[in-house]
Design a protein around this motif. Structure first.
Motif, PDB file in Angstrom:
ATOM      1  N   GLU A 173       0.831  -1.209   0.000  1.00 31.50           N
ATOM      2  CA  GLU A 173       0.000   0.000   0.000  1.00 31.50           C
ATOM      3  C   GLU A 173       0.863   1.256   0.000  1.00 31.50           C
ATOM      4  O   GLU A 173       0.528   2.251  -0.638  1.00 31.50           O
ATOM      5  CB  GLU A 173      -0.935  -0.004   1.222  1.00 31.50           C
ATOM      6  N   ILE A 174       1.966   1.192   0.741  1.00 29.18           N
ATOM      7  CA  ILE A 174       2.864   2.350   0.782  1.00 29.18           C
ATOM      8  C   ILE A 174       3.475   2.576  -0.591  1.00 29.18           C
ATOM      9  O   ILE A 174       3.503   3.686  -1.112  1.00 29.18           O
ATOM     10  CB  ILE A 174       3.963   2.147   1.846  1.00 29.18           C
ATOM     11  N   LYS A 226      -0.988   7.527  11.858  1.00 28.37           N
ATOM     12  CA  LYS A 226      -0.570   8.842  11.352  1.00 28.37           C
ATOM     13  C   LYS A 226       0.771   8.748  10.639  1.00 28.37           C
ATOM     14  O   LYS A 226       1.086   9.579   9.793  1.00 28.37           O
ATOM     15  CB  LYS A 226      -0.484   9.843  12.503  1.00 28.37           C
ATOM     16  N   VAL A 227       1.592   7.776  11.036  1.00 28.42           N
ATOM     17  CA  VAL A 227       2.868   7.550  10.358  1.00 28.42           C
ATOM     18  C   VAL A 227       3.011   6.051  10.096  1.00 28.42           C
ATOM     19  O   VAL A 227       2.354   5.232  10.746  1.00 28.42           O
ATOM     20  CB  VAL A 227       4.065   8.040  11.197  1.00 28.42           C
ATOM     21  N   ASP A 228       3.872   5.724   9.111  1.00 26.16           N
ATOM     22  CA  ASP A 228       4.136   4.308   8.827  1.00 26.16           C
ATOM     23  C   ASP A 228       5.297   3.806   9.677  1.00 26.16           C
ATOM     24  O   ASP A 228       5.312   2.663  10.121  1.00 26.16           O
ATOM     25  CB  ASP A 228       4.456   4.131   7.344  1.00 26.16           C
ATOM     26  N   VAL A 229       6.296   4.653   9.857  1.00 31.14           N
ATOM     27  CA  VAL A 229       7.487   4.281  10.612  1.00 31.14           C
ATOM     28  C   VAL A 229       7.841   5.421  11.557  1.00 31.14           C
ATOM     29  O   VAL A 229       7.659   6.584  11.219  1.00 31.14           O
ATOM     30  CB  VAL A 229       8.702   4.049   9.679  1.00 31.14           C
ATOM     31  N   ILE A 230       8.333   5.056  12.750  1.00 34.29           N
ATOM     32  CA  ILE A 230       8.896   6.071  13.642  1.00 34.29           C
ATOM     33  C   ILE A 230      10.410   5.927  13.623  1.00 34.29           C
ATOM     34  O   ILE A 230      10.945   4.850  13.870  1.00 34.29           O
ATOM     35  CB  ILE A 230       8.376   5.907  15.089  1.00 34.29           C
ATOM     36  N   LEU A 231      11.081   7.013  13.257  1.00 39.48           N
ATOM     37  CA  LEU A 231      12.540   7.037  13.327  1.00 39.48           C
ATOM     38  C   LEU A 231      12.918   8.246  14.181  1.00 39.48           C
ATOM     39  O   LEU A 231      13.541   9.186  13.713  1.00 39.48           O
ATOM     40  CB  LEU A 231      13.142   7.190  11.926  1.00 39.48           C
ATOM     41  N   ALA A 232      12.480   8.229  15.429  1.00 43.06           N
ATOM     42  CA  ALA A 232      12.688   9.387  16.288  1.00 43.06           C
ATOM     43  C   ALA A 232      13.425   8.962  17.549  1.00 43.06           C
ATOM     44  O   ALA A 232      12.892   9.041  18.652  1.00 43.06           O
ATOM     45  CB  ALA A 232      11.357  10.047  16.626  1.00 43.06           C
TER      46      ALA A 232
END
Lengths: 297, 219
Positions: free
Chosen positions: A52-53, A116-122
């Protein structure tokens, strides 16, 4: 009297125009919002699968916007930093555009849970509690906690704490969880973003600031008059990308990607491009995790 | 819904609600004081002061409370003014609320036609009697709805206090979500507590409003 009547008419007309303007703005806003959360609205799965992405052509990645040098917005308004450098590569290898979504520490899990996001890189530290809520991929960095304080009052131990002093923490970080669990008597001054915590610490609101050691070391290096009195606290942890619980297609792809990137020593290049200015090269091998494999230290 | 969680963290919300109410009440009292002074200055057209008040009202009404709090909490220490977070909250509320209160009082005062005070004077009332028996009763009944709305508005504005690290209701909820990831429970408690604080204010407000309305008809 006539003048008053005119004034009323004018006021009514103005109100009408304003109301129209507001509804117009409102409807266009809701349209864009709908497009973003379409996946979340129908069906139970709030996440988007890998396919989907790829189909949509854009991946939403949650990063910090105020945590220099890991995720921040530079003077040109561009996202920069160690996490961001990796996020760009992720988008490139996936063949999609990256849409950066600014997050704060406390809403990283929510952003994944609500799609709200697909990945968190925080700079997301892996903990067992968090792993129950989201799925972590292989790690790409080492981290533990640290405490920074002013040069004239360096804090080297948290034992025998003076109950009048407080420690600054950021809401939703591992530092907060660790201090609540292990030092429940130390008063915490909580802030909801890195920027405000830094500002308050510089203003002398508290005697110390507890956070990821990478962050406090960077703070002490960038700001004169501060020393990291406790360079490591608690257990040695890792930082990893996180996806929504159950999003296995995306998780597997990221894990394979991290192994592939390890072969070209990507994260060393990332470190040299983004972190070396702050930390120098001394910390390179102790911070960077390559190919998802943590070396015993 | 995890009721155990709700039970466990209820005291945290109670503490936060107490802080919200405490800062709210003190802040609003100061706001009323500021509002009364400003409204009087504008009504009597005190020279010089009325321009200062006009500038203050526009400045305070056209900037968000969040921005004002940032100035007070993060900006003022840079010029040597250091206040606790609680005091900053009170000052912020008083600064923002003062102008809203001033406007509602002023509109009430100005709604009384000059002919009424002229008539009262011609009947032989002195200026204190004119104010006490003719102008204020009518002005108050006109400004009460706006006044009550202001109080509710100011209490709701306290939700931005999290920006200056005050453990108010909003920040408590956000903090618990960040710590234990119980979003539904935390937000549920948040709504319940805001309603517990604000519903009584609304209800009492509309009762007062109804009683005061008679004054408009001159009894």
């Amino acid at each position: 009297m006539k003048r008053k009547a005119w004034r009323n008419v004018l006021a009514l007309a103005l109100t009408g125009v304003l109301a129209l303007g507001l509804t117009a703005c409102g409807s266009s806003d809701s349209k864009t919002a709908d497009a973003g959360s379409a996946a979340a609205a129908d069906g139970k799965a709030v996440y988007r699968t890998l396919d989907e992405i790829k189909e949509s052509g854009t991946i939403n990645i949650g990063v910090f916007s105020d945590k220099n040098p890991f995720g921040y917005v530079d003077e040109n308004g561009e996202y920069q930093g160690y996490d961001v450098y990796y996020a760009r590569r992720l988008g490139e290898d996936l063949g999609v555009d990256v849409n950066f979504v600014s997050t704060e520490a406390a809403n990283r899990i929510e952003y994944l849970q609500t799609g709200k996001v697909d990945v968190i890189l925080a700079n997301f530290t892996v903990t067992p509690e968090r792993a129950e809520e989201v799925d972590f991929a292989s790690p790409y960095m080492n981290v533990s906690l640290g405490v920074v304080s002013k040069d004239d009052n360096v804090i080297t131990s948290l034992d025998n704490w003076n109950a009048d002093d407080s420690i600054i923490v950021i809401s939703g970080t591992t530092a907060e969880t660790y201090l609540i669990a292990n030092y429940p008597d130390i008063p915490l001054q909580k802030f909801d973003s890195y920027a405000t915590a830094k500002e308050a610490f510089e203003n002398g609101t508290s005697v110390a600031w507890a956070n990821d050691n990478t962050e406090v070391i960077a703070f002490a290096l960038q700001n004169e008059g501060y020393t990291v009195g406790i360079p490591s606290l608690g257990s040695a942890d890792t930082i990893a990308p996180a996806v929504s619980k159950g999003n296995t297609t995306l998780l597997d792809w990221i894990n394979d990607e991290i192994v592939a990137l390890g072969e070209e020593n990507f994260f060393h290049a990332d470190y040299e491009a983004t972190l070396a200015d702050t930390y120098g090269l001394d910390y390179e091998d102790s911070l960077v995790v390559e190919g998802g494999k943590v070396n015993a230290q | 819904m995890n009721w155990e969680f709700i039970e466990k963290y209820l005291p945290m919300y109670e503490k936060a609600a107490l802080l919200t109410v405490k800062i709210g009440i003190v802040g609003i009292l100061f706001a009323i004081l500021v509002g009364l002074i400003c409204a009087a200055v504008q009504y009597y057209k005190v020279p010089v002061l009325r321009w200062i008040v006009a500038v203050y009202v526009e400045l305070s009404r056209n900037t968000p409370l969040l921005v004002q709090l940032f100035f007070i909490y993060y900006g003022f220490p840079k010029i040597g003014i250091r206040m606790s977070a609680e005091l900053c909250g009170v000052v912020g509320l008083a600064f923002l609320g003062g102008s809203y209160m001033a406007e509602s009082f002023r509109s009430g005062l100005e709604s009384v036609e000059p002919i009424q005070s002229e008539s009262a004077i011609s009947l032989g009332m002195n200026s204190r009697q004119v104010l006490g028996y003719v102008i204020l009763p009518q002005a108050m009944s006109t400004s009460i709805p706006a006044f009550v709305a202001n109080i509710i508005f100011l209490l709701k504005e306290t939700s931005v206090f999290s920006a200056i690290s005050l453990m108010d209701l909003m920040f408590t909820a956000k903090d618990l979500i960040g710590l234990y990831y119980k979003t539904t429970e935390s937000l549920f408690l948040l709504v319940v507590f805001y309603l517990l604080i604000l519903l009584p204010v609304s209800i009492i407000g509309s009762l007062v409003e109804r009683r005061m309305r008679y004054a408009g008809f001159g009894d």
